[in-house]
Design an enzyme around this catalytic site. Structure first.
Site, mmCIF file in Angstrom:
data_model
loop_
_atom_site.group_PDB
_atom_site.id
_atom_site.type_symbol
_atom_site.label_atom_id
_atom_site.label_comp_id
_atom_site.label_asym_id
_atom_site.label_seq_id
_atom_site.Cartn_x
_atom_site.Cartn_y
_atom_site.Cartn_z
ATOM 1 C CD GLU A 94 -44.466 24.679 15.055
ATOM 2 O OE1 GLU A 94 -44.131 24.239 13.737
ATOM 3 O OE2 GLU A 94 -44.043 23.236 15.975
ATOM 4 C CD GLU A 125 -66.569 19.392 11.703
ATOM 5 O OE1 GLU A 125 -66.983 18.423 11.061
ATOM 6 O OE2 GLU A 125 -65.562 18.616 12.537
#
Length: 308
Positions: A94, A125
């Site tokens: 964004e 992860e």
């Protein structure tokens, strides 16, 4: 065959984490009414801003460090896994449309990649070497800032990335939900927002995730303010790629200058839709080319261009 029994030392560490805590008051959660559950979650969420406020000093110090790196030509790179990685990817993406940042100036590394399924990302992860390797592939250096996100403060992928960032002299920041975490000890700046046990035990996409989103909102937004990407509270670098955003750019120029619609439209046409150029042109009463030259000399900062 995958073993579901963690190593003893890992199990002990996880059991001690506030983010993995269990609140016995929620033992009847599935028996409560929907309204009771809505009220409960809303009440718990209300505690998150207070927890963020307690870390305000650490957030501000990290932002000053990040802004200094970007002013020197560096980049801001988020690193996360699971929910943390997905929140980081949204914030990074964004920045381009909101602040007109070039691709790659604010980026996110997500364990397993952003295109992978959530379950694959969760599995990835545990790969510390991947975090180290993928950060190295970005050719991170001492002008860059690397922000590692992990509710537990121990996610191997994020730890590996921060180790590599430290090796090359990049600024390092840890956004975690526990005190004295492994990531916090590694990073130059530790932002510990301790929100406690989740309404669903261990579901750190809830309060911990909300806290991370609030912190990243501050990091990206205030860094861009420090870089002159706003004029007052106006997004003067917004990229107008659709009708809604073109209308927003028009309102921004109108708000900044107080000029009538006809003059705003003419200034934007002359500025090829660049709000900054239009604002400087109108307020300084100069043509678009001169306004553009002033902005270039001022590093794109509207106030500096107006003062020149």
């Amino acid at each position: 065959m995958t073993s579901f029994r963690p190593a003893a030392d890992v199990a002990v560490k996880l059991d001690e984490l506030p983010t993995e805590g269990w609140d016995p008051e929620g033992a009847d959660l599935d028996l409560r009414t929907t309204r009771e559950l809505v009220d409960l979650m809303n009440a718990q969420d209300a505690d998150v801003p207070t927890a963020v406020a307690r870390a305000a000093g650490a957030v501000a110090a990290a932002i000053d460090g990040i802004a200094a790196r970007l002013q020197a030509g560096g980049r801001l790179v988020y690193v996360g896994a699971g929910t943390s990685g997905r929140i980081a990817a949204v914030d990074a993406a964004e920045c381009e449309s909101t602040f007109g940042t070039p691709p790659g100036l604010v980026a996110a590394l997500v364990a397993g990649g952003t295109a992978a399924a959530a379950t694959a990302q969760e599995h990835a992860e545990d790969d510390a070497e991947a975090g180290e390797r993928e950060l190295r592939q970005l050719e991170i250096g001492p002008d860059d800032a690397v922000v590692g996100l992990s509710a537990s403060g121990r996610t191997p992928y994020v730890v590996g990335a921060l180790v590599e960032a430290l090796r090359v002299g990049a600024l390092t920041v840890a956004v975690v939900s526990v005190e004295e975490s492994e990531l916090g000890r590694l990073a130059e700046h530790e932002i510990a927002v301790v929100v406690g046990a989740e309404v669903i035990s261990g579901s750190t996409r809830l309060k911990a995730g909300t806290a991370q989103k609030l912190v990243l909102n501050m990091i990206s937004t205030i860094t861009m303010v420090r870089l002159g990407k706003t004029y007052g509270n106006l997004m003067v670098d917004v990229v107008a790629t659709n009708e809604k955003l073109r209308a927003r750019v028009r309102r921004i120029v109108s708000s900044a200058t107080g000029e009538p619609d006809a003059r705003v439209d003419a200034a934007l046409d002359a500025a090829d839709g660049d709000a900054r150029v239009a604002i400087v042109s109108l307020l300084a009463e100069i043509d678009a080319d001169t306004a553009r030259a002033r902005l270039e000399a001022a590093g794109g900062v509207v106030r500096k261009a107006l003062a020149s």
